[in-house]
Write a protein that holds these residues in place. Structure first.
Motif, PDB file in Angstrom:
ATOM      1  N   UNK A  22      26.301  47.249  35.475  1.00 30.33           N
ATOM      2  CA  UNK A  22      26.862  47.336  34.132  1.00 30.33           C
ATOM      3  C   UNK A  22      25.734  47.581  33.155  1.00 30.33           C
ATOM      4  N   UNK A  23      26.064  48.156  32.031  1.00 32.26           N
ATOM      5  CA  UNK A  23      25.062  48.499  31.011  1.00 32.26           C
ATOM      6  C   UNK A  23      25.379  47.730  29.739  1.00 32.26           C
ATOM      7  N   UNK A  24      24.646  46.669  29.460  1.00 33.17           N
ATOM      8  CA  UNK A  24      24.936  45.852  28.280  1.00 33.17           C
ATOM      9  C   UNK A  24      24.590  46.567  26.984  1.00 33.17           C
ATOM     10  N   UNK A  25      25.362  46.280  25.961  1.00 28.37           N
ATOM     11  CA  UNK A  25      25.028  46.799  24.635  1.00 28.37           C
ATOM     12  C   UNK A  25      24.877  45.682  23.615  1.00 28.37           C
ATOM     13  N   UNK A  26      24.904  44.441  24.103  1.00 26.31           N
ATOM     14  CA  UNK A  26      24.710  43.319  23.196  1.00 26.31           C
ATOM     15  C   UNK A  26      24.012  42.177  23.933  1.00 26.31           C
ATOM     16  N   UNK A  27      23.311  41.363  23.176  1.00 24.02           N
ATOM     17  CA  UNK A  27      22.639  40.166  23.695  1.00 24.02           C
ATOM     18  C   UNK A  27      22.468  39.203  22.532  1.00 24.02           C
ATOM     19  N   UNK A  28      22.316  37.921  22.831  1.00 24.55           N
ATOM     20  CA  UNK A  28      22.073  36.966  21.746  1.00 24.55           C
ATOM     21  C   UNK A  28      20.644  37.157  21.244  1.00 24.55           C
ATOM     22  N   UNK A  29      20.332  36.700  20.031  1.00 21.62           N
ATOM     23  CA  UNK A  29      18.982  36.883  19.480  1.00 21.62           C
ATOM     24  C   UNK A  29      17.900  36.273  20.369  1.00 21.62           C
ATOM     25  N   UNK A  30      16.768  36.950  20.407  1.00 21.85           N
ATOM     26  CA  UNK A  30      15.639  36.533  21.245  1.00 21.85           C
ATOM     27  C   UNK A  30      14.367  36.474  20.410  1.00 21.85           C
ATOM     28  N   UNK A  31      13.590  35.412  20.591  1.00 23.43           N
ATOM     29  CA  UNK A  31      12.270  35.272  19.977  1.00 23.43           C
ATOM     30  C   UNK A  31      11.251  35.181  21.107  1.00 23.43           C
ATOM     31  N   UNK A  32      10.186  35.981  21.053  1.00 25.85           N
ATOM     32  CA  UNK A  32       9.171  36.008  22.111  1.00 25.85           C
ATOM     33  C   UNK A  32       7.842  35.492  21.580  1.00 25.85           C
ATOM     34  N   UNK A  33       7.399  34.373  22.114  1.00 25.53           N
ATOM     35  CA  UNK A  33       6.072  33.828  21.791  1.00 25.53           C
ATOM     36  C   UNK A  33       5.162  34.203  22.948  1.00 25.53           C
ATOM     37  N   UNK A  34       4.281  35.141  22.708  1.00 24.92           N
ATOM     38  CA  UNK A  34       3.505  35.784  23.765  1.00 24.92           C
ATOM     39  C   UNK A  34       2.230  34.995  24.073  1.00 24.92           C
ATOM     40  N   UNK A  35       1.932  34.809  25.358  1.00 26.89           N
ATOM     41  CA  UNK A  35       0.740  34.059  25.747  1.00 26.89           C
ATOM     42  C   UNK A  35      -0.260  34.871  26.567  1.00 26.89           C
ATOM     43  N   UNK A  36      -0.018  36.181  26.732  1.00 24.20           N
ATOM     44  CA  UNK A  36      -1.002  37.033  27.416  1.00 24.20           C
ATOM     45  C   UNK A  36      -1.135  38.365  26.683  1.00 24.20           C
ATOM     46  N   UNK A  37      -2.272  39.041  26.884  1.00 24.42           N
ATOM     47  CA  UNK A  37      -2.483  40.325  26.219  1.00 24.42           C
ATOM     48  C   UNK A  37      -2.442  41.466  27.232  1.00 24.42           C
ATOM     49  N   UNK A  38      -1.203  41.733  27.731  1.00 23.73           N
ATOM     50  CA  UNK A  38      -1.088  42.803  28.706  1.00 23.73           C
ATOM     51  C   UNK A  38       0.240  43.511  28.756  1.00 23.73           C
ATOM     52  N   UNK A  39       1.347  42.780  28.681  1.00 23.93           N
ATOM     53  CA  UNK A  39       2.622  43.410  29.026  1.00 23.93           C
ATOM     54  C   UNK A  39       3.237  44.211  27.891  1.00 23.93           C
ATOM     55  N   UNK A  40       3.073  43.775  26.657  1.00 22.46           N
ATOM     56  CA  UNK A  40       3.734  44.441  25.540  1.00 22.46           C
ATOM     57  C   UNK A  40       5.228  44.173  25.485  1.00 22.46           C
ATOM     58  N   UNK A  41       5.736  43.347  26.393  1.00 21.49           N
ATOM     59  CA  UNK A  41       7.181  43.120  26.455  1.00 21.49           C
ATOM     60  C   UNK A  41       7.720  42.386  25.237  1.00 21.49           C
ATOM     61  N   UNK A  42       6.827  41.755  24.462  1.00 24.07           N
ATOM     62  CA  UNK A  42       7.287  41.056  23.262  1.00 24.07           C
ATOM     63  C   UNK A  42       7.753  42.008  22.171  1.00 24.07           C
ATOM     64  N   UNK A  43       7.437  43.310  22.322  1.00 25.47           N
ATOM     65  CA  UNK A  43       7.845  44.268  21.291  1.00 25.47           C
ATOM     66  C   UNK A  43       8.594  45.468  21.871  1.00 25.47           C
ATOM     67  N   UNK A  44       9.020  45.384  23.135  1.00 24.64           N
ATOM     68  CA  UNK A  44       9.725  46.541  23.698  1.00 24.64           C
ATOM     69  C   UNK A  44      11.077  46.143  24.274  1.00 24.64           C
ATOM     70  N   UNK A  45      11.765  47.133  24.860  1.00 32.58           N
ATOM     71  CA  UNK A  45      13.158  46.957  25.325  1.00 32.58           C
ATOM     72  C   UNK A  45      13.255  46.864  26.835  1.00 32.58           C
ATOM     73  N   UNK A  46      12.143  46.577  27.488  1.00 34.77           N
ATOM     74  CA  UNK A  46      12.106  46.549  28.954  1.00 34.77           C
ATOM     75  C   UNK A  46      12.090  45.124  29.492  1.00 34.77           C
ATOM     76  N   UNK A  47      12.593  44.963  30.702  1.00 32.60           N
ATOM     77  CA  UNK A  47      12.481  43.697  31.419  1.00 32.60           C
ATOM     78  C   UNK A  47      12.496  43.997  32.911  1.00 32.60           C
ATOM     79  N   UNK A  48      11.829  43.142  33.677  1.00 32.40           N
ATOM     80  CA  UNK A  48      11.729  43.312  35.124  1.00 32.40           C
ATOM     81  C   UNK A  48      12.012  41.962  35.784  1.00 32.40           C
ATOM     82  N   UNK A  49      12.906  41.954  36.754  1.00 33.84           N
ATOM     83  CA  UNK A  49      13.226  40.743  37.520  1.00 33.84           C
ATOM     84  C   UNK A  49      13.451  41.164  38.975  1.00 33.84           C
ATOM     85  N   UNK A  50      12.994  40.340  39.916  1.00 29.47           N
ATOM     86  CA  UNK A  50      13.072  40.677  41.340  1.00 29.47           C
ATOM     87  C   UNK A  50      14.371  40.192  41.979  1.00 29.47           C
TER      88      UNK A  50
END
Length: 399
Positions: free
Chosen positions: A138-166
């Motif tokens: 399925x392709x979601x078009x909504x999600x509840x609000x998210x706040x990202x407190x970043x603790x590493x300087x590598x992924x950039x995921x705190x400012x993008x639309x990507x996610x990865x899960x195994x």
């Protein structure tokens, strides 16, 4: 250099889709973030973290105080592991829904933030599960609000639309990309990253380099992605050795964090191809493998494979590491050796064989690169045709 004139203690706002509070002390902005959440009628949140970094960095103490000051109840889920799994996401989502969470706060690096993005979607789709999400059922078009407190300087995921899960049962490590999971706010505070071990400092920063190498050379790249790529590599080449030698150096952490942020923005615009598509099978098969290390081991071989098609861009963005290159196809082997030497020089010396992979595993890795949901989309935009032979060459040359 102009970098020395920047006040790293000044908190500035960097806007793409996400508003990022960036600078030393940015964690204090959680007071404003919590106030904003409260003004939106949010009274309950789930907080997604790993086991201890949220406490060791002090980020949780500040966040907890901000939530309590705004009468926001919280549920802490502190069981996210590196290379998070669909089982973890489903468990957290079930707890969040039972608690009545109306928003998600992530504290950590890429793993907690990506898991949190997934939970933010599943709260909005209570009848769905994480496997359905990551197998693209399925392709979601909504999600509840998210706040990202970043603790590493590598992924950039705190400012993008990507996610990865195994999905461990299938040895899949898919990626998703949806506009609904851009974080509402991000906190990028370099003072939270001074305790990163040297090894992790290296791996996450090389992750940022891989983001821009790919983003600047896809068949859908653009000048903005390439501009950000040039600056990312310049900053990492300059400040990564400093951060390894002086881990408490806030200026070095500031610019590595900025490099990570703009690298995330670069691949949000230019997307990714070989290195990430081929790393995901590595850490799906061996979940203990650090994502950044997997990327590091593949990078020289990927550059070699794509250099004939993308030499001009690669020569320009890699100038701080590979000075004097012209971008001609005959430089491919020299570029491979040069990047390998640079990685060795900063302390990233492992090959795939060193991490337990061998030639007998290559066919399985190639199969996973083509079978894993979503990775075909990355391979389709590589600058050279992503044949099984090309993928096999990259794995073999990385052994």
């Amino acid at each position: 250099m102009w970098e020395n004139k920047i006040d790293i203690n000044q908190i500035v706002e960097i806007r793409a889709k996400t508003t990022a509070f960036f600078g030393v002390g940015a964690i204090k902005k959680m007071a404003d973030v919590a106030k904003n959440l409260s003004s939106r009628g949010i009274k309950k949140v789930i907080v997604m973290t790993g086991k201890s970094s949220h406490i060791k960095t002090g980020a949780w103490a500040v966040t907890k105080q901000a939530l309590e000051a705004n009468a926001i109840e919280y549920l802490l889920y502190s069981e996210v592991t590196p290379n998070p799994t669909v089982e973890q996401v489903d468990e957290a989502a079930a707890r969040a829904k039972s608690f009545g969470a109306q928003a998600v706060i992530a504290i950590g690096g890429g793993s907690p933030i990506d898991a949190a993005k997934s939970v933010a979607i599943l709260i909005s789709y209570p009848e769905k599960n994480a496997s359905e999400l990551y197998e693209l059922k399925f392709a979601p078009d909504t999600a509840v609000p998210l706040v990202a407190i970043n603790l590493t300087h590598g992924t950039g995921t705190e400012v993008d639309r990507f996610a990865v899960v195994s999905i461990p049962a299938k040895e899949y490590k898919p990626a998703i990309a949806y506009d609904c999971i851009y974080p509402l706010y991000a906190i990028d505070d370099p003072a939270l990253m001074t305790k990163l071990p040297a090894e992790q400092t290296l791996y996450v920063s090389v992750d940022a380099i891989n983001h821009v190498v790919e983003a600047s050379t896809t068949i859908v790249t653009n000048p903005f992605a390439i501009l950000l790529a040039k600056e990312t590599i310049r900053l990492v080449a300059k400040y990564l050795p400093v951060a390894v030698k002086e881990p408490e150096n806030l200026t070095a952490r500031y610019y590595l964090l900025y490099a990570s942020l703009i690298a995330g923005t670069s691949f949000d615009n230019g997307l990714l191809h070989f290195t990430h598509a081929l790393e995901h099978p590595l850490s799906a098969v061996k979940p203990e493998l650090a994502h950044g290390l997997g990327l590091s081991m593949l990078l020289p071989a990927v550059v070699k494979e794509i250099y004939p098609a993308s030499g001009e861009v690669l020569a320009e963005i890699f100038e701080p590491i590979l000075p004097g290159f012209k971008g001609t196809a005959d430089e491919a082997d020299k570029a491979f050796a040069g990047i390998r030497n640079w990685l060795d020089g900063i302390g990233v010396t492992s090959s795939l064989k060193d991490e337990g992979f061998d030639e007998y595993m290559v066919d399985r890795l190639v199969d996973l690169a083509f079978e894993t949901p979503s990775l075909d989309g990355l391979l389709a935009i590589a600058p050279v045709k992503a044949t099984r032979e090309a993928v096999r060459n990259i794995y073999t040359n990385s052994l």
